[in-house]
Design a protein around this motif. Structure first.
Motif, PDB file in Angstrom:
ATOM      1  N   TRP A 129       0.833  -1.203   0.000  1.00  0.00           N
ATOM      2  CA  TRP A 129       0.000   0.000   0.000  1.00  0.00           C
ATOM      3  C   TRP A 129       0.865   1.249   0.000  1.00  0.00           C
ATOM      4  CZ3 TRP A 129      -0.685   3.959   3.607  1.00  0.00           C
ATOM      5  CH2 TRP A 129      -1.841   4.745   3.475  1.00  0.00           C
ATOM      6  N   VAL A 130       1.930   1.240   0.792  1.00  0.00           N
ATOM      7  CA  VAL A 130       2.864   2.369   0.827  1.00  0.00           C
ATOM      8  C   VAL A 130       3.504   2.569  -0.534  1.00  0.00           C
ATOM      9  CG1 VAL A 130       5.085   3.154   1.742  1.00  0.00           C
ATOM     10  CG2 VAL A 130       3.356   2.268   3.299  1.00  0.00           C
ATOM     11  N   LYS A 131       3.891   1.488  -1.167  1.00  0.00           N
ATOM     12  CA  LYS A 131       4.518   1.597  -2.486  1.00  0.00           C
ATOM     13  C   LYS A 131       3.570   2.272  -3.479  1.00  0.00           C
ATOM     14  CE  LYS A 131       6.545  -1.087  -6.265  1.00  0.00           C
ATOM     15  NZ  LYS A 131       6.890  -2.435  -6.783  1.00  0.00           N
ATOM     16  N   PHE A 132       2.296   1.885  -3.436  1.00  0.00           N
ATOM     17  CA  PHE A 132       1.323   2.472  -4.369  1.00  0.00           C
ATOM     18  C   PHE A 132       1.124   3.959  -4.087  1.00  0.00           C
ATOM     19  CE2 PHE A 132      -2.790   3.810  -5.855  1.00  0.00           C
ATOM     20  CZ  PHE A 132      -2.928   3.188  -7.083  1.00  0.00           C
ATOM     21  N   HIS A 133       1.043   4.326  -2.814  1.00  0.00           N
ATOM     22  CA  HIS A 133       0.703   5.695  -2.439  1.00  0.00           C
ATOM     23  C   HIS A 133       1.922   6.548  -2.055  1.00  0.00           C
ATOM     24  CE1 HIS A 133      -3.625   5.334  -2.691  1.00  0.00           C
ATOM     25  NE2 HIS A 133      -3.633   4.285  -1.894  1.00  0.00           N
ATOM     26  N   THR A 134       3.117   6.133  -2.458  1.00  0.00           N
ATOM     27  CA  THR A 134       4.329   6.868  -2.078  1.00  0.00           C
ATOM     28  C   THR A 134       4.258   8.349  -2.440  1.00  0.00           C
ATOM     29  OG1 THR A 134       5.792   4.947  -2.191  1.00  0.00           O
ATOM     30  CG2 THR A 134       6.807   7.092  -2.471  1.00  0.00           C
ATOM     31  N   THR A 135       3.889   8.668  -3.661  1.00  0.00           N
ATOM     32  CA  THR A 135       3.844  10.064  -4.092  1.00  0.00           C
ATOM     33  C   THR A 135       2.803  10.857  -3.305  1.00  0.00           C
ATOM     34  OG1 THR A 135       4.577   9.470  -6.322  1.00  0.00           O
ATOM     35  CG2 THR A 135       3.519  11.609  -6.065  1.00  0.00           C
ATOM     36  N   LEU A 136       1.652  10.250  -3.051  1.00  0.00           N
ATOM     37  CA  LEU A 136       0.599  10.931  -2.293  1.00  0.00           C
ATOM     38  C   LEU A 136       1.043  11.179  -0.853  1.00  0.00           C
ATOM     39  CD1 LEU A 136      -2.281  12.017  -2.084  1.00  0.00           C
ATOM     40  CD2 LEU A 136      -3.055   9.682  -1.593  1.00  0.00           C
ATOM     41  N   LEU A 137       1.680  10.189  -0.224  1.00  0.00           N
ATOM     42  CA  LEU A 137       2.156  10.351   1.145  1.00  0.00           C
ATOM     43  C   LEU A 137       3.241  11.419   1.232  1.00  0.00           C
ATOM     44  CD1 LEU A 137       2.316   6.590   2.182  1.00  0.00           C
ATOM     45  CD2 LEU A 137       0.747   8.302   3.115  1.00  0.00           C
ATOM     46  N   LEU A 138       4.127  11.420   0.248  1.00  0.00           N
ATOM     47  CA  LEU A 138       5.181  12.436   0.219  1.00  0.00           C
ATOM     48  C   LEU A 138       4.586  13.823  -0.007  1.00  0.00           C
ATOM     49  CD1 LEU A 138       8.073  13.399   0.234  1.00  0.00           C
ATOM     50  CD2 LEU A 138       8.326  12.588  -2.125  1.00  0.00           C
ATOM     51  N   ALA A 139       3.618  13.925  -0.904  1.00  0.00           N
ATOM     52  CA  ALA A 139       2.975  15.212  -1.173  1.00  0.00           C
ATOM     53  C   ALA A 139       2.281  15.735   0.084  1.00  0.00           C
ATOM     54  CB  ALA A 139       1.970  15.074  -2.312  1.00  0.00           C
ATOM     55  N   ALA A 140       1.566  14.851   0.782  1.00  0.00           N
ATOM     56  CA  ALA A 140       0.884  15.267   2.011  1.00  0.00           C
ATOM     57  C   ALA A 140       1.889  15.761   3.049  1.00  0.00           C
ATOM     58  CB  ALA A 140       0.070  14.103   2.573  1.00  0.00           C
ATOM     59  N   THR A 141       3.042  15.076   3.122  1.00  0.00           N
ATOM     60  CA  THR A 141       4.090  15.475   4.058  1.00  0.00           C
ATOM     61  C   THR A 141       4.629  16.852   3.707  1.00  0.00           C
ATOM     62  OG1 THR A 141       4.711  13.161   4.412  1.00  0.00           O
ATOM     63  CG2 THR A 141       6.319  14.829   5.029  1.00  0.00           C
ATOM     64  N   ILE A 142       4.863  17.103   2.420  1.00  0.00           N
ATOM     65  CA  ILE A 142       5.383  18.392   1.961  1.00  0.00           C
ATOM     66  C   ILE A 142       4.454  19.529   2.373  1.00  0.00           C
ATOM     67  CG2 ILE A 142       5.769  19.784  -0.117  1.00  0.00           C
ATOM     68  CD1 ILE A 142       6.883  17.212  -1.434  1.00  0.00           C
ATOM     69  N   HIS A 143       3.148  19.336   2.179  1.00  0.00           N
ATOM     70  CA  HIS A 143       2.193  20.401   2.475  1.00  0.00           C
ATOM     71  C   HIS A 143       1.904  20.510   3.967  1.00  0.00           C
ATOM     72  CE1 HIS A 143       1.332  21.401  -1.723  1.00  0.00           C
ATOM     73  NE2 HIS A 143       1.416  20.097  -1.970  1.00  0.00           N
ATOM     74  N   ALA A 144       1.823  19.387   4.651  1.00  0.00           N
ATOM     75  CA  ALA A 144       1.556  19.414   6.090  1.00  0.00           C
ATOM     76  C   ALA A 144       2.669  20.126   6.843  1.00  0.00           C
ATOM     77  CB  ALA A 144       1.386  17.990   6.616  1.00  0.00           C
ATOM     78  N   LEU A 145       3.914  19.916   6.410  1.00  0.00           N
ATOM     79  CA  LEU A 145       5.060  20.535   7.072  1.00  0.00           C
ATOM     80  C   LEU A 145       5.386  21.925   6.522  1.00  0.00           C
ATOM     81  CD1 LEU A 145       5.393  17.545   7.959  1.00  0.00           C
ATOM     82  CD2 LEU A 145       7.859  17.876   7.793  1.00  0.00           C
ATOM     83  N   SER A 146       4.609  22.364   5.518  1.00  0.00           N
ATOM     84  CA  SER A 146       4.855  23.666   4.868  1.00  0.00           C
ATOM     85  C   SER A 146       6.290  23.763   4.359  1.00  0.00           C
ATOM     86  CB  SER A 146       4.570  24.818   5.845  1.00  0.00           C
ATOM     87  OG  SER A 146       3.223  24.812   6.255  1.00  0.00           O
ATOM     88  N   LEU A 147       6.774  22.695   3.743  1.00  0.00           N
ATOM     89  CA  LEU A 147       8.159  22.669   3.275  1.00  0.00           C
ATOM     90  C   LEU A 147       8.455  23.666   2.155  1.00  0.00           C
ATOM     91  CD1 LEU A 147       9.033  18.859   3.422  1.00  0.00           C
ATOM     92  CD2 LEU A 147       9.345  20.640   5.157  1.00  0.00           C
ATOM     93  N   PRO A 148       7.470  24.008   1.302  1.00  0.00           N
ATOM     94  CA  PRO A 148       7.775  25.040   0.295  1.00  0.00           C
ATOM     95  C   PRO A 148       8.147  26.377   0.936  1.00  0.00           C
ATOM     96  CG  PRO A 148       5.842  23.797  -0.354  1.00  0.00           C
ATOM     97  CD  PRO A 148       6.161  23.384   1.057  1.00  0.00           C
ATOM     98  N   ARG A 149       7.654  26.615   2.141  1.00  0.00           N
ATOM     99  CA  ARG A 149       7.970  27.853   2.854  1.00  0.00           C
ATOM    100  C   ARG A 149       9.311  27.758   3.567  1.00  0.00           C
ATOM    101  NH1 ARG A 149       3.403  28.679   6.438  1.00  0.00           N
ATOM    102  NH2 ARG A 149       2.372  29.247   4.497  1.00  0.00           N
ATOM    103  N   ASP A 150       9.599  26.576   4.137  1.00  0.00           N
ATOM    104  CA  ASP A 150      10.849  26.381   4.867  1.00  0.00           C
ATOM    105  C   ASP A 150      11.174  24.887   4.898  1.00  0.00           C
ATOM    106  OD1 ASP A 150      13.049  26.373   6.472  1.00  0.00           O
ATOM    107  OD2 ASP A 150      12.048  27.150   8.265  1.00  0.00           O
ATOM    108  N   ILE A 151      12.067  24.442   4.020  1.00  0.00           N
ATOM    109  CA  ILE A 151      12.369  23.020   3.904  1.00  0.00           C
ATOM    110  C   ILE A 151      13.074  22.481   5.150  1.00  0.00           C
ATOM    111  CG2 ILE A 151      14.661  23.170   2.836  1.00  0.00           C
ATOM    112  CD1 ILE A 151      13.577  20.984   0.837  1.00  0.00           C
ATOM    113  N   LYS A 152      13.642  23.366   5.959  1.00  0.00           N
ATOM    114  CA  LYS A 152      14.319  22.938   7.174  1.00  0.00           C
ATOM    115  C   LYS A 152      13.347  22.405   8.221  1.00  0.00           C
ATOM    116  CE  LYS A 152      18.298  26.019   6.656  1.00  0.00           C
ATOM    117  NZ  LYS A 152      19.067  27.143   7.260  1.00  0.00           N
ATOM    118  N   ARG A 153      12.059  22.615   8.019  1.00  0.00           N
ATOM    119  CA  ARG A 153      11.064  22.060   8.942  1.00  0.00           C
ATOM    120  C   ARG A 153      11.064  20.536   8.920  1.00  0.00           C
ATOM    121  NH1 ARG A 153       6.803  24.943  10.937  1.00  0.00           N
ATOM    122  NH2 ARG A 153       5.306  23.293  10.419  1.00  0.00           N
ATOM    123  N   SER A 154      11.658  19.948   7.874  1.00  0.00           N
ATOM    124  CA  SER A 154      11.777  18.488   7.810  1.00  0.00           C
ATOM    125  C   SER A 154      12.670  17.958   8.924  1.00  0.00           C
ATOM    126  CB  SER A 154      12.325  18.051   6.456  1.00  0.00           C
ATOM    127  OG  SER A 154      13.637  18.562   6.258  1.00  0.00           O
TER     128      SER A 154
END
Length: 261
Positions: A129-154
């Motif tokens: 399931w993770v393999k299928f949804h890898t891009t979606l999970l990564l996208a959700a992580t990017i937006h949830a953490l507001s990484l476009p604003r500050d990638i260091k939040r990772s």
């Protein structure tokens, strides 16, 4: 060091914090270790050799899986040998994790398991399931953490995603699980990604991000993604959780990071 065997559809494994402290700490190779907001391809197209020094892609050469853990894939024996020092502990931990699940099943562990599903089967289904949804999970992580604003939040936060097994999945991998909730947690709960982060930053490949998956009765599983660089062109999607829950429920495969409605 073990040999590598042709990859026959096996999925990358995730890092697991198992109750007995066994850890399966293997990276999920995302579509590009140096992915940016412009990388809109699917994960399969852009899958890369597990050796961080190599940039061979699955679209260019046949990647072969480690014969022991089946989770890391390489373009050649030379690349596997070069990465073995980093991969060895993860490989051994992964084998131990699988053996522990099998022992629990052999002892008749049933508490919290869906009817007719063993611990090992549940773990394997979650992996697919993770393999299928890898891009979606990564996208959700990017937006949830507001990484476009500050990638260091990772470095500070993880996205914790709570999922539950769907008995009515009908054999469709994308619908093995549903997302019940998702929220931010402190990065201190995931020390096992520190090595990946140090390796990535030392080679100037970018920031390592990860998602924490919770699926009872399995323990929390830390899924590290490949490195990300500049995400500033992305517009942060405030409705990321709603879109994540909806697209998983519908079995939709994401191919972009923007999470448009």
């Amino acid at each position: 060091m073990d040999s590598i065997t042709p990859d026959e559809g096996t999925s990358p494994k995730v890092g697991t914090v198992f109750p007995s402290s066994k850890k399966k700490e293997l990276a999920v190779n995302d579509k590009d270790r140096d992915a940016s907001s412009q990388a809109a391809r699917t994960r399969v197209v852009g899958a890369k050799c597990g050796n961080p020094e190599c940039y061979a892609r699955q679209s260019e050469v046949t990647l072969k899986a480690c014969s022991r853990c089946k989770s890391m894939r390489y373009c050649s024996r030379e690349c596997q040998a070069a990465h073995w020092k980093s991969h060895k502990d993860w490989c051994n931990n992964n084998i131990g994790h699988v053996e522990e699940l099998a022992r629990a099943d052999a002892m008749g562990f049933k508490r919290g398991l869906p009817p007719g599903v063993t611990l090992l089967e549940l773990d394997q289904k979650l992996e697919k399931w993770v393999k299928f949804h890898t891009t979606l999970l990564l996208a959700a992580t990017i937006h949830a953490l507001s990484l476009p604003r500050d990638i260091k939040r990772s470095r500070l936060y993880l996205l914790r995603v709570q999922v539950s097994y769907r008995s009515e999945h009908g054999g469709i991998t994308a619908k093995f699980f549903r997302v019940d909730d998702a929220f931010l947690i402190d990065i201190d709960t995931a020390h096992q990604i520190d090595k990946m982060r140090e390796e990535s930053e030392s080679q100037r490949r970018g920031a390592v991000v990860a998602v924490a998956l919770e699926c009872n009765p399995l323990a929390m599983q830390i899924v590290p993604f490949g490195s990300l660089r500049d995400l500033s062109p992305l517009r942060i999607q405030q409705r990321w959780k709603e879109i994540l829950i909806r697209d998983v429920e519908n079995g939709k495969r994401a191919t972009r990071f923007d999470m448009k409605d």
